[in-house]
Design a protein around this motif. Structure first.
Motif, PDB file in Angstrom:
ATOM      1  N   GLU A 124       0.785  -1.202   0.006  1.00 38.22           N
ATOM      2  CA  GLU A 124      -0.192  -0.211  -0.032  1.00 38.22           C
ATOM      3  C   GLU A 124       0.771   1.282  -0.072  1.00 38.22           C
ATOM      4  O   GLU A 124       0.800   2.183  -0.518  1.00 38.22           O
ATOM      5  CB  GLU A 124      -0.885   0.131   1.272  1.00 38.22           C
ATOM      6  CG  GLU A 124      -1.871  -1.063   1.221  1.00 38.22           C
ATOM      7  CD  GLU A 124      -2.792  -1.006   2.525  1.00 38.22           C
ATOM      8  OE1 GLU A 124      -3.963  -1.654   2.446  1.00 38.22           O
ATOM      9  OE2 GLU A 124      -2.358  -0.702   3.622  1.00 38.22           O
ATOM     10  N   ILE A 125       1.961   1.132   0.939  1.00 37.07           N
ATOM     11  CA  ILE A 125       2.572   2.476   0.956  1.00 37.07           C
ATOM     12  C   ILE A 125       3.580   2.642  -0.454  1.00 37.07           C
ATOM     13  O   ILE A 125       3.760   3.670  -0.789  1.00 37.07           O
ATOM     14  CB  ILE A 125       3.904   2.402   2.153  1.00 37.07           C
ATOM     15  CG1 ILE A 125       3.185   2.229   3.568  1.00 37.07           C
ATOM     16  CG2 ILE A 125       4.729   3.598   2.231  1.00 37.07           C
ATOM     17  CD1 ILE A 125       3.834   1.864   4.668  1.00 37.07           C
ATOM     18  N   LEU A 126       4.144   1.437  -0.859  1.00 36.80           N
ATOM     19  CA  LEU A 126       4.972   1.603  -2.104  1.00 36.80           C
ATOM     20  C   LEU A 126       3.885   2.143  -3.430  1.00 36.80           C
ATOM     21  O   LEU A 126       4.459   2.983  -4.296  1.00 36.80           O
ATOM     22  CB  LEU A 126       5.273  -0.033  -2.653  1.00 36.80           C
ATOM     23  CG  LEU A 126       6.112   0.121  -3.871  1.00 36.80           C
ATOM     24  CD1 LEU A 126       7.402   0.952  -3.696  1.00 36.80           C
ATOM     25  CD2 LEU A 126       6.799  -1.471  -3.970  1.00 36.80           C
ATOM     26  N   ALA A 127       2.603   1.535  -3.389  1.00 39.59           N
ATOM     27  CA  ALA A 127       2.022   2.087  -4.368  1.00 39.59           C
ATOM     28  C   ALA A 127       1.507   3.692  -4.423  1.00 39.59           C
ATOM     29  O   ALA A 127       1.330   4.418  -5.309  1.00 39.59           O
ATOM     30  CB  ALA A 127       0.156   1.356  -4.389  1.00 39.59           C
ATOM     31  N   ALA A 128       1.399   4.127  -2.960  1.00 38.63           N
ATOM     32  CA  ALA A 128       1.377   5.602  -2.960  1.00 38.63           C
ATOM     33  C   ALA A 128       2.502   6.421  -3.317  1.00 38.63           C
ATOM     34  O   ALA A 128       2.373   7.384  -3.866  1.00 38.63           O
ATOM     35  CB  ALA A 128       0.831   5.844  -1.120  1.00 38.63           C
ATOM     36  N   VAL A 129       3.510   5.991  -2.965  1.00 41.43           N
ATOM     37  CA  VAL A 129       5.024   6.399  -3.092  1.00 41.43           C
ATOM     38  C   VAL A 129       5.094   6.433  -4.929  1.00 41.43           C
ATOM     39  O   VAL A 129       5.372   7.632  -5.299  1.00 41.43           O
ATOM     40  CB  VAL A 129       6.113   5.651  -2.446  1.00 41.43           C
ATOM     41  CG1 VAL A 129       7.362   6.496  -3.223  1.00 41.43           C
ATOM     42  CG2 VAL A 129       6.066   6.031  -1.037  1.00 41.43           C
ATOM     43  N   GLU A 130       4.877   5.464  -5.291  1.00 40.60           N
ATOM     44  CA  GLU A 130       5.041   5.335  -6.853  1.00 40.60           C
ATOM     45  C   GLU A 130       4.000   6.251  -7.605  1.00 40.60           C
ATOM     46  O   GLU A 130       4.428   6.963  -8.508  1.00 40.60           O
ATOM     47  CB  GLU A 130       4.803   3.750  -7.298  1.00 40.60           C
ATOM     48  CG  GLU A 130       6.072   2.997  -7.081  1.00 40.60           C
ATOM     49  CD  GLU A 130       6.002   1.794  -7.448  1.00 40.60           C
ATOM     50  OE1 GLU A 130       4.740   1.062  -7.461  1.00 40.60           O
ATOM     51  OE2 GLU A 130       6.917   1.148  -7.419  1.00 40.60           O
ATOM     52  N   ALA A 131       2.600   6.202  -7.036  1.00 37.64           N
ATOM     53  CA  ALA A 131       1.734   7.203  -7.619  1.00 37.64           C
ATOM     54  C   ALA A 131       2.169   8.536  -7.443  1.00 37.64           C
ATOM     55  O   ALA A 131       2.008   9.501  -8.508  1.00 37.64           O
ATOM     56  CB  ALA A 131       0.404   7.020  -6.975  1.00 37.64           C
ATOM     57  N   ALA A 132       2.842   8.965  -6.479  1.00 35.78           N
ATOM     58  CA  ALA A 132       3.225  10.388  -6.261  1.00 35.78           C
ATOM     59  C   ALA A 132       4.452  10.733  -7.074  1.00 35.78           C
ATOM     60  O   ALA A 132       4.489  11.883  -7.615  1.00 35.78           O
ATOM     61  CB  ALA A 132       3.598  10.601  -4.598  1.00 35.78           C
ATOM     62  N   ARG A 133       5.218   9.721  -7.186  1.00 35.93           N
ATOM     63  CA  ARG A 133       6.487   9.918  -8.391  1.00 35.93           C
ATOM     64  C   ARG A 133       5.942  10.174  -9.487  1.00 35.93           C
ATOM     65  O   ARG A 133       6.560  11.002 -10.385  1.00 35.93           O
ATOM     66  CB  ARG A 133       7.331   8.852  -7.868  1.00 35.93           C
ATOM     67  CG  ARG A 133       8.021   8.798  -6.519  1.00 35.93           C
ATOM     68  CD  ARG A 133       9.082   7.711  -6.275  1.00 35.93           C
ATOM     69  NE  ARG A 133      10.158   7.859  -7.023  1.00 35.93           N
ATOM     70  CZ  ARG A 133      10.997   6.921  -7.401  1.00 35.93           C
ATOM     71  NH1 ARG A 133      10.901   5.871  -6.622  1.00 35.93           N
ATOM     72  NH2 ARG A 133      12.155   7.029  -8.054  1.00 35.93           N
ATOM     73  N   GLU A 134       4.921   9.343 -10.036  1.00 34.46           N
ATOM     74  CA  GLU A 134       4.559   9.511 -11.267  1.00 34.46           C
ATOM     75  C   GLU A 134       3.780  10.552 -11.739  1.00 34.46           C
ATOM     76  O   GLU A 134       4.075  11.306 -12.619  1.00 34.46           O
ATOM     77  CB  GLU A 134       3.612   8.543 -11.630  1.00 34.46           C
ATOM     78  CG  GLU A 134       4.259   7.050 -11.905  1.00 34.46           C
ATOM     79  CD  GLU A 134       3.260   5.934 -11.763  1.00 34.46           C
ATOM     80  OE1 GLU A 134       2.142   5.986 -12.074  1.00 34.46           O
ATOM     81  OE2 GLU A 134       3.476   4.661 -11.698  1.00 34.46           O
ATOM     82  N   ALA A 135       2.931  11.251 -10.441  1.00 37.27           N
ATOM     83  CA  ALA A 135       2.260  12.343 -10.822  1.00 37.27           C
ATOM     84  C   ALA A 135       3.233  13.592 -10.969  1.00 37.27           C
ATOM     85  O   ALA A 135       3.176  14.408 -11.784  1.00 37.27           O
ATOM     86  CB  ALA A 135       1.423  12.579  -9.566  1.00 37.27           C
ATOM     87  N   GLU A 136       4.432  13.744 -10.010  1.00 35.50           N
ATOM     88  CA  GLU A 136       5.569  14.575 -10.067  1.00 35.50           C
ATOM     89  C   GLU A 136       6.176  14.485 -11.415  1.00 35.50           C
ATOM     90  O   GLU A 136       6.487  15.601 -12.166  1.00 35.50           O
ATOM     91  CB  GLU A 136       6.457  14.302  -8.929  1.00 35.50           C
ATOM     92  CG  GLU A 136       7.440  15.606  -8.911  1.00 35.50           C
ATOM     93  CD  GLU A 136       8.397  15.277  -7.724  1.00 35.50           C
ATOM     94  OE1 GLU A 136       9.551  15.422  -8.022  1.00 35.50           O
ATOM     95  OE2 GLU A 136       8.068  14.888  -6.741  1.00 35.50           O
ATOM     96  N   ALA A 137       6.415  13.330 -12.051  1.00 40.15           N
ATOM     97  CA  ALA A 137       7.158  13.163 -13.268  1.00 40.15           C
ATOM     98  C   ALA A 137       6.438  13.708 -14.530  1.00 40.15           C
ATOM     99  O   ALA A 137       6.846  14.354 -15.384  1.00 40.15           O
ATOM    100  CB  ALA A 137       7.551  11.802 -13.585  1.00 40.15           C
ATOM    101  N   GLU A 138       4.879  13.590 -14.388  1.00 40.56           N
ATOM    102  CA  GLU A 138       4.191  14.056 -15.543  1.00 40.56           C
ATOM    103  C   GLU A 138       3.811  15.527 -15.330  1.00 40.56           C
ATOM    104  O   GLU A 138       3.554  16.061 -16.242  1.00 40.56           O
ATOM    105  CB  GLU A 138       2.703  13.379 -15.371  1.00 40.56           C
ATOM    106  CG  GLU A 138       2.675  11.808 -15.653  1.00 40.56           C
ATOM    107  CD  GLU A 138       1.441  11.302 -15.550  1.00 40.56           C
ATOM    108  OE1 GLU A 138       0.586  11.954 -15.244  1.00 40.56           O
ATOM    109  OE2 GLU A 138       1.345  10.042 -15.801  1.00 40.56           O
ATOM    110  N   ALA A 139       4.322  16.182 -14.284  1.00 37.25           N
ATOM    111  CA  ALA A 139       4.087  17.552 -13.973  1.00 37.25           C
ATOM    112  C   ALA A 139       4.956  18.589 -14.676  1.00 37.25           C
ATOM    113  O   ALA A 139       6.142  18.128 -14.803  1.00 37.25           O
ATOM    114  CB  ALA A 139       3.698  17.871 -12.590  1.00 37.25           C
TER     115      ALA A 139
END
Length: 99
Positions: free
Chosen positions: A84-99
């Protein structure tokens, strides 16, 4: 007198101190303990482990992931398990990369 947080058990003539505990020692004994790697000065600033930052998030432990999330301002919400924590971290990293 200096306060030292010990990494190992200290057994001296007058007392014993468990690993992880902080105790006061005279300056000479405190210097010997810290120089030998048996403890650190309690008032010394803590430094982050470079190894944890260099490690891929997939290989981090739950504690490392939680620290990584906190250091990077990532809200993991109610996540408690590594997945669960890994999914949240990866989602945040992907969102940051797209921004």
């Amino acid at each position: 007198m200096r306060r030292v947080t010990l990494h190992t058990l200290y057994a001296g003539p007058d007392r014993s101190v468990a690993a992880g505990q902080t105790a006061e020692f005279d300056d000479e004994e405190a210097a010997r303990l810290t120089a030998g790697g048996y403890g650190v000065y309690a008032d010394a600033p803590r430094r982050k482990s470079a190894a944890a930052e260099d490690k891929p998030v997939e290989k981090m432990s739950v504690a490392q992931l939680q620290a990584y999330a906190a250091d990077h301002g990532i809200d993991v919400g109610d996540a408690r398990t590594k997945a669960e924590i890994l999914a949240a971290v990866e989602a945040a990293r992907e969102a940051e990369a797209e921004a």
